[in-house]
Design an enzyme around this catalytic site. Structure first.
Site, mmCIF file in Angstrom:
data_model
loop_
_atom_site.group_PDB
_atom_site.id
_atom_site.type_symbol
_atom_site.label_atom_id
_atom_site.label_comp_id
_atom_site.label_asym_id
_atom_site.label_seq_id
_atom_site.Cartn_x
_atom_site.Cartn_y
_atom_site.Cartn_z
ATOM 1 N N ASP A 64 0.820 -1.320 -0.097
ATOM 2 C CA ASP A 64 -0.037 -0.108 0.141
ATOM 3 C C ASP A 64 0.954 1.272 0.064
ATOM 4 O O ASP A 64 2.103 0.925 0.100
ATOM 5 C CB ASP A 64 -1.025 -0.065 1.172
ATOM 6 C CG ASP A 64 -0.409 -0.607 2.429
ATOM 7 O OD1 ASP A 64 0.879 -0.459 2.573
ATOM 8 O OD2 ASP A 64 -0.983 -1.300 3.069
ATOM 9 N N ASN A 102 -7.436 -3.225 14.435
ATOM 10 C CA ASN A 102 -8.909 -3.577 14.000
ATOM 11 C C ASN A 102 -9.157 -4.599 13.092
ATOM 12 O O ASN A 102 -10.151 -4.654 12.418
ATOM 13 C CB ASN A 102 -9.317 -2.121 13.320
ATOM 14 C CG ASN A 102 -8.767 -1.697 11.987
ATOM 15 O OD1 ASN A 102 -7.687 -2.381 11.488
ATOM 16 N ND2 ASN A 102 -9.295 -0.763 11.331
ATOM 17 N N HIS A 115 -7.239 -5.005 10.241
ATOM 18 C CA HIS A 115 -7.062 -4.723 8.801
ATOM 19 C C HIS A 115 -5.680 -5.641 8.399
ATOM 20 O O HIS A 115 -4.929 -5.825 9.038
ATOM 21 C CB HIS A 115 -7.023 -3.199 8.455
ATOM 22 C CG HIS A 115 -5.838 -2.672 8.757
ATOM 23 N ND1 HIS A 115 -5.793 -1.016 9.082
ATOM 24 C CD2 HIS A 115 -4.402 -2.912 8.934
ATOM 25 C CE1 HIS A 115 -4.743 -0.760 9.345
ATOM 26 N NE2 HIS A 115 -3.830 -1.585 9.410
ATOM 27 N N GLU A 164 -9.673 -2.138 5.159
ATOM 28 C CA GLU A 164 -10.469 -1.913 6.787
ATOM 29 C C GLU A 164 -11.625 -2.883 6.839
ATOM 30 O O GLU A 164 -12.070 -3.180 6.031
ATOM 31 C CB GLU A 164 -10.707 -0.356 6.828
ATOM 32 C CG GLU A 164 -9.615 0.718 6.522
ATOM 33 C CD GLU A 164 -8.557 0.626 7.987
ATOM 34 O OE1 GLU A 164 -8.506 -0.208 8.576
ATOM 35 O OE2 GLU A 164 -7.803 1.789 7.958
HETATM 36 C C1 F6R Z 1 1.589 -1.764 5.972
HETATM 37 C C2 F6R Z 1 0.096 -2.448 6.164
HETATM 38 C C3 F6R Z 1 -0.586 -2.324 7.349
HETATM 39 C C4 F6R Z 1 0.067 -2.759 8.715
HETATM 40 C C5 F6R Z 1 -0.641 -2.774 10.015
HETATM 41 C C6 F6R Z 1 0.200 -2.871 11.149
HETATM 42 O O1 F6R Z 1 1.946 -1.791 4.867
HETATM 43 O O2 F6R Z 1 -0.407 -2.702 5.177
HETATM 44 O O3 F6R Z 1 -1.723 -3.389 7.408
HETATM 45 O O4 F6R Z 1 0.746 -3.880 8.499
HETATM 46 O O5 F6R Z 1 -1.314 -1.379 10.168
HETATM 47 O O6 F6R Z 1 0.882 -1.840 11.377
HETATM 48 P P1 F6R Z 1 2.120 -2.069 12.545
HETATM 49 O O7 F6R Z 1 2.952 -3.004 12.070
HETATM 50 O O8 F6R Z 1 2.818 -0.565 12.419
HETATM 51 O O9 F6R Z 1 1.180 -2.121 13.821
#
Ligand code: F6R
Length: 252
Positions: free
Chosen positions: A66, A135, A137, A142
Site C-alpha cells: 500500500d 482493527n 485490517h 479496513e
Molecule cells: C502496512 C500495512 C498495514 C500494517 C498494519 C500494522 O503496509 O499494510 O496493514 O501492517 O497497520 O502496522 P504496524 O505493524 O505498524 O502495527
C-alpha cells in the site's frame, strides 16, 4: 494456518526471516510481497543479517502492499521512502524490481489497475509478508472490505489514523486519511502468506482473525480460507488465543 509463537519481537522476526530466506533459497527470483509499519521491522533486520552473510536477494522482485494518498513519494513517511529505507537498501534488492503503488497518481483508478497488472506480469506473489491492524485490517483493507476486493483507494478507519499518528509527529502535518492498497482478493492470491504480529495491542485482532468467524468485519479472518498461512507471533500477540494455539510451539 500454522502459528509460531516466540518470546519477543526480535525472536519472532528472526523466525519469520528464516522462512523468507528459505523461500529465496528455493527460488532466487522470488516475488515477495512486503508490508510496512513496525511489525515486520525485526524480520527485515534479521533478513538483512542473512543477506550480509551471503543470502542473495538481488534477483527477487518486491511489491509493497500500500501507499498513502496525498503524501509526496519523497516524504520520509511515504511508503516509497519507508520501503527504500527499510527493505530495498538493507536487503540489497534491485531498486528496479521494487514496486510501490502510486498513491499520489492523478488517476488513482488507473494506478490501481496498473499495479494489479504489474503483479500479474511478475507471475503473482510467491510469499506475502503481512502485518495486522489493531482493527483486524490487512494492507489497508479496513473492516467492511470484501474478500474479493482488488487494489483501490480506501479511506482509512479512525482507529488506523490514530494508530499511524505516531509516525507523523509534526502537528502542522495531518496524518493521511486515504491510501491505495492491494485488495483482500489481491493479497489472498499470494501463494504463501507470512503474518507478523507482536505486542499485546494486537492480541484481540489476532484472536478474532484466527478463531473468530470469517467476516468482512475482521478482514484478516479471510486468511482462514488461504491454504498456506503462517503467523509469527510473540507471546503478547498470542495471549488471547486459546491455550492450545498460544503455547510457544508450531501448530498445524
Ligand atoms: C502496512 C500495512 C498495514 C500494517 C498494519 C500494522 O503496509 O499494510 O496493514 O501492517 O497497520 O502496522 P504496524 O505493524 O505498524 O502495527
Amino acid at each position: 494456518m500454522r502459528i509460531i509463537v516466540s518470546p519477543d519481537p526480535v525472536t519472532t522476526g528472526a523466525a519469520a526471516a528464516h522462512a523468507v530466506a528459505s523461500a529465496a533459497d528455493d527460488r532466487p527470483d522470488l516475488v515477495l510481497g512486503v508490508a510496512t509499519g513496525s511489525s515486520p521491522q525485526p524480520l527485515y533486520r534479521s533478513l538483512a543479517i542473512l543477506v550480509r552473510a551471503g543470502l542473495d536477494l538481488s534477483s527477487a522482485t518486491a511489491f509493497a502492499l500500500d501507499e498513502y494518498v496525498g503524501l509526496a513519494p519523497d516524504h520520509p513517511e511515504s511508503y516509497h521512502s519507508v520501503i527504500a529505507r527499510e527493505v530495498t537498501a538493507p536487503l540489497h534488492l534491485d531498486p528496479a524490481r521494487v514496486h510501490v503503488p502510486e498513491g499520489p497518481a492523478a488517476d488513482a483508478g488507473a494506478a490501481a489497475e496498473a499495479y494489479e497488472r504489474a503483479i500479474a506480469r511478475a507471475g503473482g506473489v510467491d510469499l506475502q509478508i503481512l502485518g495486522i491492524g489493531t482493527n483486524g485490517h490487512i494492507g489497508f483493507n479496513e473492516p467492511g472490505s470484501a474478500a474479493d476486493s482488488r487494489t483501490r483507494v480506501v479511506e482509512l478507519a479512525p482507529q488506523t489514523i490514530a494508530d499511524n499518528s505516531r509516525f507523523f509527529l509534526d502537528p502542522a502535518e495531518p496524518v493521511p486519511t486515504h491510501a491505495l492498497t492491494q485488495g483482500v482478493g489481491t493479497i489472498l492470491e499470494a501463494r504463501r502468506i507470512v503474518l507478523v504480529a507482536t505486542g499485546g495491542h494486537k492480541a484481540d485482532a489476532i484472536a478474532r482473525a484466527v478463531e473468530g468467524p470469517v467476516t468482512a468485519a475482521v478482514p484478516a479472518s479471510f486468511l482462514q480460507r488461504h491454504p498456506d498461512v503462517t503467523l509469527f507471533l510473540d507471546d503478547a500477540a498470542a495471549s488471547r488465543l486459546s491455550p492450545a494455539l498460544s503455547t510457544p510451539s508450531v501448530n498445524a
